[in-house]
Design an enzyme around this catalytic site. Sequence first.
Site, mmCIF file in Angstrom:
data_model
loop_
_atom_site.group_PDB
_atom_site.id
_atom_site.type_symbol
_atom_site.label_atom_id
_atom_site.label_comp_id
_atom_site.label_asym_id
_atom_site.label_seq_id
_atom_site.Cartn_x
_atom_site.Cartn_y
_atom_site.Cartn_z
ATOM 1 N N ASP A 1 0.898 -1.151 0.000
ATOM 2 C CA ASP A 1 0.000 0.000 0.000
ATOM 3 C C ASP A 1 0.932 1.194 0.000
ATOM 4 O O ASP A 1 1.652 1.423 0.974
ATOM 5 C CB ASP A 1 -0.877 0.012 1.257
ATOM 6 C CG ASP A 1 -1.881 1.145 1.200
ATOM 7 O OD1 ASP A 1 -1.452 2.296 0.985
ATOM 8 O OD2 ASP A 1 -3.082 0.895 1.348
ATOM 9 N N HIS A 2 0.958 1.954 -1.083
ATOM 10 C CA HIS A 2 2.031 2.945 -1.211
ATOM 11 C C HIS A 2 1.954 4.060 -0.170
ATOM 12 O O HIS A 2 2.920 4.772 0.049
ATOM 13 C CB HIS A 2 2.124 3.491 -2.639
ATOM 14 C CG HIS A 2 1.156 4.592 -2.938
ATOM 15 N ND1 HIS A 2 -0.132 4.374 -3.330
ATOM 16 C CD2 HIS A 2 1.294 5.936 -2.908
ATOM 17 C CE1 HIS A 2 -0.738 5.532 -3.509
ATOM 18 N NE2 HIS A 2 0.105 6.502 -3.266
ATOM 19 N N HIS B 1 -5.685 2.995 1.501
ATOM 20 C CA HIS B 1 -4.913 4.145 1.977
ATOM 21 C C HIS B 1 -5.483 4.786 3.253
ATOM 22 O O HIS B 1 -4.766 5.016 4.222
ATOM 23 C CB HIS B 1 -4.816 5.210 0.885
ATOM 24 C CG HIS B 1 -4.294 4.687 -0.415
ATOM 25 N ND1 HIS B 1 -3.370 3.668 -0.483
ATOM 26 C CD2 HIS B 1 -4.551 5.030 -1.707
ATOM 27 C CE1 HIS B 1 -3.091 3.419 -1.758
ATOM 28 N NE2 HIS B 1 -3.794 4.225 -2.513
HETATM 29 C C1 BG6 Z 1 -3.872 5.634 -5.840
HETATM 30 C C2 BG6 Z 1 -5.261 5.848 -6.347
HETATM 31 O O1 BG6 Z 1 -3.778 4.387 -5.207
HETATM 32 O O2 BG6 Z 1 -3.527 6.655 -4.918
HETATM 33 C C3 BG6 Z 1 -5.363 7.219 -6.996
HETATM 34 O O3 BG6 Z 1 -5.605 4.850 -7.279
HETATM 35 C C4 BG6 Z 1 -4.901 8.308 -6.049
HETATM 36 O O4 BG6 Z 1 -6.701 7.468 -7.435
HETATM 37 C C5 BG6 Z 1 -3.528 7.965 -5.472
HETATM 38 O O5 BG6 Z 1 -4.844 9.524 -6.765
HETATM 39 C C6 BG6 Z 1 -3.137 8.939 -4.379
HETATM 40 O O6 BG6 Z 1 -1.799 8.714 -4.003
HETATM 41 P P1 BG6 Z 1 -0.825 9.913 -3.649
HETATM 42 O O7 BG6 Z 1 0.435 9.250 -3.230
HETATM 43 O O8 BG6 Z 1 -0.706 10.757 -4.865
HETATM 44 O O9 BG6 Z 1 -1.481 10.670 -2.542
#
Ligand code: BG6
Length: 478
Positions: free
Chosen positions: A168-169, A231
């Site tokens: 989960d990034h 997230h």
């Molecule tokens: C992704 C979603 O996992 O996370 C996107 O699919 C979203 O829709 C993005 O924009 C948000 O990640 P970050 O790191 O840009 O806040």
Amino acid sequence: MPALYNLARTGLLPPRFALIGVDHNDRSTDEWRGKIKEFLEEQVGKSGEGALKTIDDRYWSPIADAMSFLKGDFTDDGAFVALKQRLADCDKAKNLGGNVLFYLATADRFFATIAQKLGEAGLVDTKECNGFRRLIVEKPFGQDLESAKALNTCLLKYLREDQIYRIDHFLGKETVQNILALRFANGLFEPIWNRDRIDHVQITVAESIGVGTRGKFYEATGALRDMVPNHLFQLVAMTAMEPPVSFEAEDIRAKKAEIFKAVHPLTLADAVRGQYDAGTIEEQKVSAYRAEPNVSADSTVETFVALRLMIDNWRWAGVPFYLRTGKRLKTRSTEIAIRFKRAPHALFRDTPMDELDADWLIARIQPDESIRLRFNAKRPGPAMALESVAMDFKYKDYFKQAPSVGYETLIYDCLIGDATLFQRADQVEAAWAVVDPILKGWAGSSPRHFPNYAAGSEGPAAANDLLARDGRSWRAIR
Ligand code: BG6
């Protein structure tokens, strides 16, 4: 690839490695290398301080030399036979000890097939192979509870849980990891981190971008699936988990999974959905969701969601967690805001206490990473007048920012076998189980008033009602 480049730059890539790209397209290794280099060059100077500054050949060359392309269809057994051979050749040429990371940078519909084919080809069986065999998958990990369970069952048929790294990034973000440091490396916060002192928690992940070119994906996904069980729930888990007995991966993951098992079952009254209309963001006119490419003109897919969660345990009983996320909101802002209970009134009864804000602790995840404590102070002068003031810790004031795209730690952790920042099967399933009633409820009833918020606003009015019912209100998105 930018993360691999950054790992090379900081000396964290192993000196001997091979990078094999597998795809069904016809292309040579040189073409693949060229495309990746082009992509890296496009990233230079992008998105703020963490972005790549230059592509330095000292770091790029070893990666380029390690790359080779293998044409193969993920559904074809032959591709895995060829991969097995290529792995053996690389291993022999570079003496890699048999260690392999399989990174499924593919559409999610291939996850189960690839795991099965890797398994059948004997590529992930550590009894057959010398070194470690690990598999990395990234969201979407299922579309709902049932499909997530099915995917876990399939992966676990061929791999052990400790071989699977579910990314989960959000957990790659330094500020998210810092919540654990804030809570558990200080004696100050943990004693007040509970229902006795905390009134409620607000978690906001606001985005100003729209769905862009991802209309097709988004039409099948929506904001709830795209952002919440993954997230936003990572942020909930970091905020709400009990202190782990150690910083070992299993101890931390067990505490995080417990939180979702304790969430009180949601009903439709706990959730609000929205979809953006046309509007203006930073003086730019932007179109409605329904006018985006590959989006149906009468789409009922949500681009905004707000939830009210109650966690039924001793620490949090009675403390609502309000969550919201949406596209095309006023600005990009991710924060966890903890609101403390007000001081008893008695002492300041002759001052306009009602006008004062309560104390807040705000962990700002992005942009402008910071931790802010808001409290009341006496305004100078003969009268006892109070004013809300803030103490700020800004990351950039203390720490030099290394170029980072957020995947460096995650990939490095996969290399060294540290699963702390990755999701275990039970956590993924528990998270889907929380949102499942809402997914089902929404699927069964079309929203009546879509679109219901203007691009550039703070979301639909119904999201305000969700808090107003409890006598509370959202913090402004800024
Ligand atoms: C992704 C979603 O996992 O996370 C996107 O699919 C979203 O829709 C993005 O924009 C948000 O990640 P970050 O790191 O840009 O806040």
